[in-house]
Design an enzyme around this catalytic site. Sequence first.
Site, PDB file in Angstrom:
ATOM      1  N   ALA A   1      15.588  22.564  31.583  1.00 35.03           N
ATOM      2  CA  ALA A   1      16.739  21.432  32.322  1.00 35.03           C
ATOM      3  C   ALA A   1      15.497  22.067  33.652  1.00 35.03           C
ATOM      4  CB  ALA A   1      17.023  23.065  32.393  1.00 35.03           C
TER       5      ALA A   1
ATOM      6  N   CYS B   1      19.174  19.048  26.961  1.00 34.60           N
ATOM      7  CA  CYS B   1      18.170  20.472  27.560  1.00 34.60           C
ATOM      8  C   CYS B   1      18.804  21.540  27.466  1.00 34.60           C
ATOM      9  CB  CYS B   1      18.471  19.493  29.082  1.00 34.60           C
ATOM     10  SG  CYS B   1      17.512  18.156  29.173  1.00 34.60           S
ATOM     11  N   CYS B   2      17.911  22.980  27.528  1.00 38.21           N
ATOM     12  CA  CYS B   2      18.587  23.897  28.102  1.00 38.21           C
ATOM     13  C   CYS B   2      17.846  24.572  28.726  1.00 38.21           C
ATOM     14  CB  CYS B   2      19.230  24.681  26.730  1.00 38.21           C
ATOM     15  SG  CYS B   2      17.631  25.523  25.925  1.00 38.21           S
ATOM     16  N   LYS B   3      17.613  26.050  28.697  1.00 40.41           N
ATOM     17  CA  LYS B   3      16.501  26.184  29.425  1.00 40.41           C
ATOM     18  C   LYS B   3      15.449  26.690  29.186  1.00 40.41           C
ATOM     19  CE  LYS B   3      15.315  30.764  31.082  1.00 40.41           C
ATOM     20  NZ  LYS B   3      16.104  32.539  30.692  1.00 40.41           N
TER      21      LYS B   3
ATOM     22  N   THR C   1      18.777  23.882  22.444  1.00 40.58           N
ATOM     23  CA  THR C   1      18.478  22.632  22.014  1.00 40.58           C
ATOM     24  C   THR C   1      18.026  21.572  21.164  1.00 40.58           C
ATOM     25  OG1 THR C   1      16.971  22.183  23.908  1.00 40.58           O
ATOM     26  CG2 THR C   1      16.898  20.174  22.292  1.00 40.58           C
TER      27      THR C   1
END
Length: 754
Positions: free
Chosen positions: A183, A657-659, A665
């Site tokens: 992200a 998206c993730c962290k 993801t």
Amino acid sequence: MGEIEDGEADHITTDVQGQKCALVCECTAPESVSGKDNLPFLNAVLKNPVCKLYRFPTSDNKWMRIREQMSESILSFHIPKELISLHIKEDLCRNQELKELGELSPHWDNLRKNVLTHCDQMVNMYQGILKELSKETGSSFKSSSSKGERTLEFVPVNLHLQRMHVHSPHLKDALYDVITVGAPAAHFQGFKNGGLRKLLHRFETERRNTEYQFIYYSPENTAKAKEVLSNINQLQPLIATYADLLLNSASQHSPDSLKNSLKMLSEKTELFVHAFKDQLVRSALLALYTARPGGILKKPPSPKNSTEESSPQDPPPPMKRQDSIPHHSDYDEEEWDRVWANVGKSLNCIIAMVDKLIERDGGSGGSSSSSKNEEKDPSLVDSIITHPREDWYEQLYPLILTLKDCMGEVVNRAKQSLTFVLLQELAYSLPQCLMLTLRRDIVFSQALAGLVCGFIIKLHTSLHDPGFLQQLHTVGLVVQYEGLLSTYSDEIGMLEDMAVGISDLKKVTFKITEAKSNDVLPVITGRREHYVVEVKLPARMFESLPLQIKEGQLLHVYPVLFNVGINEQQTLAERFGDVSLQESINQENFELLKEYYTIFMEKMPPDYISHFQEQNDLKGLLENLHQNIQAKKRKNVEIMWLAATICRKLNGIRFTCCKSAKDRTSMSVTLEQCSILRDEHQLHKDFFIRALDCMRSRQTQGALNESDDPETGCLTDNKPTSRHFYPVALLLVSSHLLVVWLILSLALLLAKYQ
């Protein structure tokens, strides 16, 4: 398929739930589905591909073959370096304009000096970051363990292309691409006070309500001032160039060349005049007048034959925070109108003179602009005395000189007044304003790197699709981001950063040009309010494009973000916290997606629309998506699936998206791939879970080079890699057990603090 043409492949068999799974092997052969002629272009932006080959049964007991490929992108570092260079250039130019603002009263002069000091420090910091990035020569992507490093702030986390190539026995081969990236967020800056969405709102509210001594301009007016300044800097040299071309055509005594040069000069000058029609310029001139010592407007040198009116010297009113521009009784507001109108009048004189010269020479009548100008002001032609035997150059030179002088006066006044507007933006809470600018630049850089990568991949994949190319220049592309961040703790700030960064991508347009050398890396031009990304194509690929794209038409993108938190922290947020941020983001972006769909249906040709509607029920999918957003169901993953489906049917670019673009993801991508195989390619219903487990199993990864973890570069026997073939057992745990675990964890935390 040619899976093992370019290298050896290790065949691996996986036992899933007691039965043999698909045939799996690993290789490093590049994707060749689009033809080897295009590979140099694609390989210029992709690097270090890792491929997996699978075989799964279809519903009619035949075999489909799947090639899964993940690649890094060198754009992870290239785009941030391009962008930082632009920021440095823009900030240096702004600082110089502030220095050239002229004499100001002591209050404003001290403020300007303070602003310049801080802005110079910001430029020095950007230059230091650019220098450090230029030293990076190792990995072509930033690992999640480096997301907190200051020198790598502008670089996206784990930017990769995840591609699935499906070869079905009955259906046409198909490619499915997803760009995976962490992200976009300012991890080094931290999230103690929230992310950009909250910080910008708070900053603007405080700025509007403060009693500080400055003149308040809304963000829209500030953006407008930057836009007009940018237009001035672009149009003034163009007008001067076309004016010189007109004189060159006159010296050659060529009527056709003269008319063509006049047409280009007229178009650019009309754009120049139109740029100053906004009321903002007039009000900014008045504001600058009040900031001069003693209220005297220091006028720039005037061109010949122009009248100057003296301004009375009355003391300025006491400076205080103002919601509008002060009105000074002795300020001549009509003077700007006269100076501004002189540019248009000078152009009309040139048009009339050219028409007269061509008519005297026996040309084919005057230009189309002539009759229009004569109707408006017949005295223009009568006032010009021409002599047929005199040289055309001598006839036009004084008029061109007058045009340049008038334009120079307008530019000088407008630049100073609009620079004064920008000074107000920095006048309030100077360090905070610059830190917000830095944070926004960081987030935007990460988002733009992913977007450029996705655009190039999509263009490469669909280059031979006439429908896609027509959609590209007629409507533009939708860019759908699937967010998996929770609305809990630091991830709230990440989501707020991400929402603003993706929204800012609306300021980006693309332009496709022909590559003149082997360097096909994209080039970025523009400023913070508007960027143009120049994508270079090899000659053979460029020739296949529609005429509109080859002529340099700007191509637009429509970014949308849909976020659904899926981890255990989201469970806490839904039971004990607040999910309103996620709900508002999803609702806002649904409206944007609906707007794109409306434009798509209006602008695309009827024959394409009729065929498109037969193949896709997009209206029903949009209604279903809206219902799911309104339902406010916990962890409603149906939103993600519907948004992704709509994006694919609209030929859009997909992001997940993730962290850190790892666990969540990877689970989302593999689930999406198997769902596509089931819904689009008739994967046998009994093999859905087996195919999913096969893609997620570590055993199917084969032996990576030297068993290296691509994240850390270390040997990892038990630690799973950051690649997307990664199992996450938490998603298989039932919600009831998860709730029990959360309650026990809270009890332990309370006992610890007591």
